[in-house]
Design an enzyme around this catalytic site. Structure first.
Site, PDB file in Angstrom:
ATOM      1  N   ASN A   1      36.266  -1.809   8.857  1.00 44.22           N
ATOM      2  CA  ASN A   1      34.198  -1.911   9.945  1.00 44.22           C
ATOM      3  C   ASN A   1      33.689  -0.324   9.920  1.00 44.22           C
ATOM      4  O   ASN A   1      34.906  -0.121  10.628  1.00 44.22           O
ATOM      5  CB  ASN A   1      34.434  -2.713  11.029  1.00 44.22           C
ATOM      6  CG  ASN A   1      33.043  -2.709  11.466  1.00 44.22           C
ATOM      7  OD1 ASN A   1      32.975  -2.060  12.320  1.00 44.22           O
ATOM      8  ND2 ASN A   1      32.205  -3.516  11.071  1.00 44.22           N
TER       9      ASN A   1
ATOM     10  N   ARG B   1      31.112   1.522  11.578  1.00 43.70           N
ATOM     11  CA  ARG B   1      28.820   1.048  11.829  1.00 43.70           C
ATOM     12  C   ARG B   1      28.671   2.203  12.933  1.00 43.70           C
ATOM     13  O   ARG B   1      28.883   2.785  13.468  1.00 43.70           O
ATOM     14  CB  ARG B   1      29.121  -0.041  12.106  1.00 43.70           C
ATOM     15  CG  ARG B   1      30.273  -0.448  14.098  1.00 43.70           C
ATOM     16  CD  ARG B   1      30.267  -1.351  14.592  1.00 43.70           C
ATOM     17  NE  ARG B   1      31.639  -1.573  15.750  1.00 43.70           N
ATOM     18  CZ  ARG B   1      32.544  -1.440  15.532  1.00 43.70           C
ATOM     19  NH1 ARG B   1      32.917  -1.633  13.946  1.00 43.70           N
ATOM     20  NH2 ARG B   1      32.809  -1.436  16.814  1.00 43.70           N
TER      21      ARG B   1
ATOM     22  N   GLU C   1      26.963 -16.585   6.652  1.00 39.12           N
ATOM     23  CA  GLU C   1      27.734 -16.693   6.021  1.00 39.12           C
ATOM     24  C   GLU C   1      28.502 -15.546   5.707  1.00 39.12           C
ATOM     25  O   GLU C   1      29.916 -15.278   5.316  1.00 39.12           O
ATOM     26  CB  GLU C   1      27.028 -17.348   4.063  1.00 39.12           C
ATOM     27  CG  GLU C   1      27.069 -18.856   4.113  1.00 39.12           C
ATOM     28  CD  GLU C   1      28.273 -19.459   3.911  1.00 39.12           C
ATOM     29  OE1 GLU C   1      29.071 -19.272   3.661  1.00 39.12           O
ATOM     30  OE2 GLU C   1      28.252 -20.750   4.451  1.00 39.12           O
ATOM     31  N   SER C   2      27.968 -14.263   5.940  1.00 38.21           N
ATOM     32  CA  SER C   2      28.454 -12.910   5.908  1.00 38.21           C
ATOM     33  C   SER C   2      29.662 -12.461   7.486  1.00 38.21           C
ATOM     34  O   SER C   2      30.137 -11.773   6.567  1.00 38.21           O
ATOM     35  CB  SER C   2      27.107 -12.349   6.277  1.00 38.21           C
ATOM     36  OG  SER C   2      27.044 -12.612   4.599  1.00 38.21           O
TER      37      SER C   2
ATOM     38  N   HIS D   1      41.552  -5.825   7.484  1.00 35.95           N
ATOM     39  CA  HIS D   1      39.864  -5.571   7.924  1.00 35.95           C
ATOM     40  C   HIS D   1      39.635  -4.110   7.569  1.00 35.95           C
ATOM     41  O   HIS D   1      40.728  -3.464   8.860  1.00 35.95           O
ATOM     42  CB  HIS D   1      39.886  -5.983   9.071  1.00 35.95           C
ATOM     43  CG  HIS D   1      39.525  -6.530   9.927  1.00 35.95           C
ATOM     44  ND1 HIS D   1      38.801  -5.134  11.237  1.00 35.95           N
ATOM     45  CD2 HIS D   1      37.410  -6.490   9.541  1.00 35.95           C
ATOM     46  CE1 HIS D   1      37.911  -4.950  11.691  1.00 35.95           C
ATOM     47  NE2 HIS D   1      37.282  -5.821  11.124  1.00 35.95           N
TER      48      HIS D   1
ATOM     49  N   SER E   1      30.875  -3.564   6.184  1.00 35.42           N
ATOM     50  CA  SER E   1      32.583  -4.870   7.069  1.00 35.42           C
ATOM     51  C   SER E   1      33.410  -5.575   5.821  1.00 35.42           C
ATOM     52  O   SER E   1      32.642  -6.011   4.969  1.00 35.42           O
ATOM     53  CB  SER E   1      32.414  -6.051   8.664  1.00 35.42           C
ATOM     54  OG  SER E   1      33.401  -6.662   8.697  1.00 35.42           O
TER      55      SER E   1
ATOM     56  N   GLY F   1      22.408 -13.682  12.824  1.00 34.55           N
ATOM     57  CA  GLY F   1      23.117 -12.661  12.164  1.00 34.55           C
ATOM     58  C   GLY F   1      23.491 -13.889  10.904  1.00 34.55           C
ATOM     59  O   GLY F   1      23.148 -15.386  10.739  1.00 34.55           O
ATOM     60  N   ARG F   2      23.784 -14.131   9.609  1.00 31.67           N
ATOM     61  CA  ARG F   2      23.797 -14.376   8.649  1.00 31.67           C
ATOM     62  C   ARG F   2      25.357 -15.369   8.892  1.00 31.67           C
ATOM     63  O   ARG F   2      26.196 -14.232   8.598  1.00 31.67           O
ATOM     64  CB  ARG F   2      23.762 -13.890   7.209  1.00 31.67           C
ATOM     65  CG  ARG F   2      23.449 -14.569   6.013  1.00 31.67           C
ATOM     66  CD  ARG F   2      23.304 -14.405   4.745  1.00 31.67           C
ATOM     67  NE  ARG F   2      23.572 -14.537   3.712  1.00 31.67           N
ATOM     68  CZ  ARG F   2      24.404 -14.458   2.805  1.00 31.67           C
ATOM     69  NH1 ARG F   2      25.753 -14.381   2.820  1.00 31.67           N
ATOM     70  NH2 ARG F   2      24.151 -15.283   1.461  1.00 31.67           N
TER      71      ARG F   2
END
Length: 305
Positions: free
Chosen positions: A109, A111, A267-268, A107, A93, A264-265
């Protein structure tokens, strides 16, 4: 290639693609470098986050990959109508916020997702992804260049893909509460599953073709616009429009919501948010201005190619 190997092959692909994209973007920026963070998810898996900040061209951007697995969270089990399911998901992403308001935000992505039954066998699997452009000032040449690159990638697999996934992109990246698109679109596809016409290998080939087209779609636009002059008023407009970008990501975006619901993380997940944003009360651009020209296109998406 056996289906169970697709996840490994796709994860290898996005690792290499991340390297290609970050390397090229550093070259384009000429000043800033990507900072890399490796992280682990307690429930299983992890990722490699790369963020660029305060560059000559890119004010902030992230190109992230992750591969996570484990038990599907209850909220997602309800969403998919399954019980006690395990899953694997991996993807790349990216979001890039350029400094110059003449350069569009972008942007993308790509997946892949698998869900398993009680015996650990694949119960469902699909690809998703896309790429879309969010300009602050509308250069029609840029819009055509971006969409033509998307169309060329699609046409190599099926001539119906571009119109179908362009329309889905316009529909998906829509700020319903503002009655306007987030940007001028591109491609958006999801739940790409095996059919009589398309095997999972065929979908893999399609999604990686689109991924490979990203730099070709975006970098020429950056090179053309990054050194154009701009005023403080134009910078203010960019920051107001960035506010709409934030609104979409926090209110409507499925990827953001999935990340938050699967622990999920953070910051990511939130690296997509720009560093400088304005919300001006009841703001309207001047009639007949370049700013109004953009708004009219966002309210009525058009066919670029």
């Amino acid at each position: 290639m056996q289906d169970q190997k697709i996840k490994d092959k796709f994860y290898d692909y996005i690792q290499n693609l991340q390297d290609q994209i970050t390397s090229k973007l550093e070259e384009v920026d000429g000043l800033a470098r990507f900072r890399e963070d490796l992280w682990n998810r307690p429930e299983g898996g992890g990722g490699r986050t790369r963020v660029i900040e305060n560059g000559r061209v890119f004010e902030k951007g992230g190109v992230n990959i992750s591969a996570v697995h484990g038990e599907l969270p209850k909220t997602m089990q309800q969403h998919f109508g399954v019980k006690d399911a395990n899953f694997f998901a991996c993807g790349l992403s990216l979001v890039l916020h350029p400094k110059n308001p003449m350069v569009p935000t972008v942007h993308a992505n790509w997946r892949y997702f698998e869900m398993y039954d009680a015996n650990g066998k694949i119960a469902d699997q699909w690809f998703g992804g896309g790429q879309d452009l969010t300009p602050y000032y509308l250069f029609e040449d840029d819009a055509k260049q971006f969409h033509q690159t998307c169309k060329t990638a699609c046409d190599r697999h099926n001539s119906e893909f571009y119109p179908k996934y362009k329309a889905r992109c316009d529909e998906y990246f829509h700020n319903a509460h503002r009655n306007e698109a987030r940007g001028i679109g591109g491609l958006f596809f999801d739940y790409c599953k095996a059919t009589d016409e398309m095997s999972m290998q065929d979908w893999f080939n399609f999604v990686t073709e689109v991924g490979d087209s990203f730099l070709e779609a975006y970098v020429p636009i950056v090179e053309k616009r990054k050194d154009l002059d701009y005023s403080q008023e134009q910078r203010d407009w960019q920051e107001i429009r960035r506010g709409r970008y934030v609104e979409f990501n926090l209110v409507h975006d499925k990827g953001t919501l999935f990340g938050l619901k699967t622990n999920g993380r953070i910051e990511s997940i939130l690296m997509s948010l720009p560093p400088h944003v304005q919300w001006v009360y009841d703001h309207h651009p001047e009639a007949g201005s370049e700013e109004e020209k953009l708004i009219k296109v966002l309210q009525n998406p058009i066919e670029w190619v």
